[in-house]
Design a protein around this motif. Sequence first.
Motif, PDB file in Angstrom:
ATOM      1  N   TRP A   1       0.822  -1.210   0.000  1.00  0.00           N
ATOM      2  CA  TRP A   1       0.000   0.000   0.000  1.00  0.00           C
ATOM      3  C   TRP A   1       0.859   1.264   0.000  1.00  0.00           C
ATOM      4  CZ3 TRP A   1      -4.579   1.012  -1.518  1.00  0.00           C
ATOM      5  CH2 TRP A   1      -5.549   0.019  -1.523  1.00  0.00           C
ATOM      6  N   ILE A   2       2.024   1.200   0.638  1.00  0.00           N
ATOM      7  CA  ILE A   2       2.947   2.331   0.589  1.00  0.00           C
ATOM      8  C   ILE A   2       3.363   2.586  -0.852  1.00  0.00           C
ATOM      9  CG2 ILE A   2       5.299   3.075   1.186  1.00  0.00           C
ATOM     10  CD1 ILE A   2       4.893   1.719   3.908  1.00  0.00           C
ATOM     11  N   PHE A   3       3.652   1.518  -1.571  1.00  0.00           N
ATOM     12  CA  PHE A   3       4.035   1.642  -2.986  1.00  0.00           C
ATOM     13  C   PHE A   3       2.879   2.176  -3.830  1.00  0.00           C
ATOM     14  CE2 PHE A   3       4.058  -0.391  -7.229  1.00  0.00           C
ATOM     15  CZ  PHE A   3       5.156   0.272  -7.767  1.00  0.00           C
ATOM     16  N   ILE A   4       1.678   1.653  -3.606  1.00  0.00           N
ATOM     17  CA  ILE A   4       0.507   2.083  -4.379  1.00  0.00           C
ATOM     18  C   ILE A   4       0.205   3.562  -4.140  1.00  0.00           C
ATOM     19  CG2 ILE A   4      -2.008   1.823  -4.608  1.00  0.00           C
ATOM     20  CD1 ILE A   4      -1.627  -1.168  -4.068  1.00  0.00           C
ATOM     21  N   ILE A   5       0.257   3.983  -2.863  1.00  0.00           N
ATOM     22  CA  ILE A   5       0.006   5.384  -2.533  1.00  0.00           C
ATOM     23  C   ILE A   5       1.046   6.282  -3.188  1.00  0.00           C
ATOM     24  CG2 ILE A   5      -0.012   7.087  -0.660  1.00  0.00           C
ATOM     25  CD1 ILE A   5      -1.219   4.896   1.127  1.00  0.00           C
ATOM     26  N   GLY A   6       2.308   5.848  -3.156  1.00  0.00           N
ATOM     27  CA  GLY A   6       3.372   6.615  -3.803  1.00  0.00           C
ATOM     28  C   GLY A   6       3.156   6.727  -5.298  1.00  0.00           C
ATOM     29  N   LEU A   7       2.670   5.650  -5.902  1.00  0.00           N
ATOM     30  CA  LEU A   7       2.395   5.645  -7.343  1.00  0.00           C
ATOM     31  C   LEU A   7       1.250   6.598  -7.678  1.00  0.00           C
ATOM     32  CD1 LEU A   7       3.457   4.179  -9.866  1.00  0.00           C
ATOM     33  CD2 LEU A   7       1.635   2.497  -9.553  1.00  0.00           C
ATOM     34  N   LEU A   8       0.202   6.575  -6.871  1.00  0.00           N
ATOM     35  CA  LEU A   8      -0.930   7.488  -7.081  1.00  0.00           C
ATOM     36  C   LEU A   8      -0.499   8.940  -6.893  1.00  0.00           C
ATOM     37  CD1 LEU A   8      -3.774   5.536  -5.219  1.00  0.00           C
ATOM     38  CD2 LEU A   8      -3.483   5.807  -7.685  1.00  0.00           C
TER      39      LEU A   8
ATOM     40  N   ALA B   1       1.873  14.604 -11.703  1.00  0.00           N
ATOM     41  CA  ALA B   1       1.930  14.849 -13.147  1.00  0.00           C
ATOM     42  C   ALA B   1       0.690  15.623 -13.619  1.00  0.00           C
ATOM     43  CB  ALA B   1       2.045  13.525 -13.887  1.00  0.00           C
ATOM     44  N   ILE B   2      -0.482  15.233 -13.114  1.00  0.00           N
ATOM     45  CA  ILE B   2      -1.725  15.915 -13.487  1.00  0.00           C
ATOM     46  C   ILE B   2      -1.720  17.358 -12.979  1.00  0.00           C
ATOM     47  CG2 ILE B   2      -4.233  15.960 -13.146  1.00  0.00           C
ATOM     48  CD1 ILE B   2      -4.158  12.902 -12.993  1.00  0.00           C
ATOM     49  N   LEU B   3      -1.248  17.538 -11.739  1.00  0.00           N
ATOM     50  CA  LEU B   3      -1.182  18.878 -11.154  1.00  0.00           C
ATOM     51  C   LEU B   3      -0.276  19.791 -11.976  1.00  0.00           C
ATOM     52  CD1 LEU B   3      -2.014  20.703  -8.781  1.00  0.00           C
ATOM     53  CD2 LEU B   3       0.024  19.894  -7.571  1.00  0.00           C
ATOM     54  N   ASN B   4       0.834  19.248 -12.449  1.00  0.00           N
ATOM     55  CA  ASN B   4       1.751  20.046 -13.262  1.00  0.00           C
ATOM     56  C   ASN B   4       1.090  20.499 -14.563  1.00  0.00           C
ATOM     57  OD1 ASN B   4       4.606  20.953 -13.895  1.00  0.00           O
ATOM     58  ND2 ASN B   4       4.213  19.626 -15.635  1.00  0.00           N
ATOM     59  N   ILE B   5       0.280  19.618 -15.153  1.00  0.00           N
ATOM     60  CA  ILE B   5      -0.438  19.960 -16.389  1.00  0.00           C
ATOM     61  C   ILE B   5      -1.441  21.078 -16.125  1.00  0.00           C
ATOM     62  CG2 ILE B   5      -2.055  19.105 -18.129  1.00  0.00           C
ATOM     63  CD1 ILE B   5      -0.719  16.361 -17.845  1.00  0.00           C
ATOM     64  N   LEU B   6      -2.157  20.978 -14.999  1.00  0.00           N
ATOM     65  CA  LEU B   6      -3.165  21.993 -14.659  1.00  0.00           C
ATOM     66  C   LEU B   6      -2.513  23.343 -14.370  1.00  0.00           C
ATOM     67  CD1 LEU B   6      -5.522  19.866 -12.361  1.00  0.00           C
ATOM     68  CD2 LEU B   6      -5.895  20.528 -14.749  1.00  0.00           C
ATOM     69  N   VAL B   7      -1.404  23.304 -13.632  1.00  0.00           N
ATOM     70  CA  VAL B   7      -0.702  24.552 -13.290  1.00  0.00           C
ATOM     71  C   VAL B   7      -0.162  25.231 -14.538  1.00  0.00           C
ATOM     72  CG1 VAL B   7       1.324  25.503 -12.112  1.00  0.00           C
ATOM     73  CG2 VAL B   7      -0.128  23.827 -10.941  1.00  0.00           C
ATOM     74  N   SER B   8       0.279  24.422 -15.494  1.00  0.00           N
ATOM     75  CA  SER B   8       0.844  24.981 -16.729  1.00  0.00           C
ATOM     76  C   SER B   8      -0.187  25.754 -17.541  1.00  0.00           C
ATOM     77  CB  SER B   8       1.438  23.859 -17.587  1.00  0.00           C
ATOM     78  OG  SER B   8       0.419  22.986 -18.064  1.00  0.00           O
ATOM     79  N   LYS B   9      -1.456  25.583 -17.221  1.00  0.00           N
ATOM     80  CA  LYS B   9      -2.522  26.274 -17.958  1.00  0.00           C
ATOM     81  C   LYS B   9      -3.056  27.495 -17.206  1.00  0.00           C
ATOM     82  CE  LYS B   9      -4.014  21.964 -20.200  1.00  0.00           C
ATOM     83  NZ  LYS B   9      -3.454  22.326 -21.515  1.00  0.00           N
TER      84      LYS B   9
END
Length: 214
Positions: A40-47, A53-61
């Motif tokens: 679960w530590i790995f899964i949470i880190g992956l999420l 990555a999604i946040l970076n896309i939103l901020v770039s706009k």
Amino acid sequence: MDVLDKYKQAWDNQPEDDKKVSKVDIYRMTKLRSSSIVKWIFIIGLLEFVFLAILNILVSKTKYIDVYSELNMLTLLNYSYYVNILVVIVFLYLFYKNYISINTTDNTKSLMTKIIKTRKTVKYYVAYNIIGGILLMVIFNIIIFNTPNGIEMLMPEEAVNITDRSKLITMFIVSQTIVITITLAFLALFYYLLYGILLRKLKKNYKDLAKLDA
């Protein structure tokens, strides 16, 4: 009381001669539970990686990208993003490696060692995210403060309404201090809820194994 706790209680109450069998059962269940926690530590880190990555896309706009561009901070922003992505990937690899390592453990002492290693890895990851995030905000604010008209570019509406620049500077310092404080509190709470509970469970497993191996 979960299944493992029932096994431990039964093990404590049974005759000494019978403890070897249930000791193996308790070890296997502790190992299974530890493996699940690390997974679960790995899964949470992956999420979290995907969210980043999604946040970076939103901020770039947003309009702030134009402000960073005018302040010549876009290169620094991009470099910090890519470095952070690289560091997170390294930690994800370590999380996965810890998960595989615990799965292949075949004795109590080795499992205890790997639990300690996993807890340290997670603590380093949390510290990196909190300290790194706050440090980056401080650096950005220092650059803005020392750039001619940097504050005005970041706070255009306030700059129009406040003619006294000393008051504008004071507002900038106070507002950014509040933002950094709230961000620090949010990150601390966020990682406490995400990883703190899992780390406490791993610590409990370690104590169970230590008692088992005594």
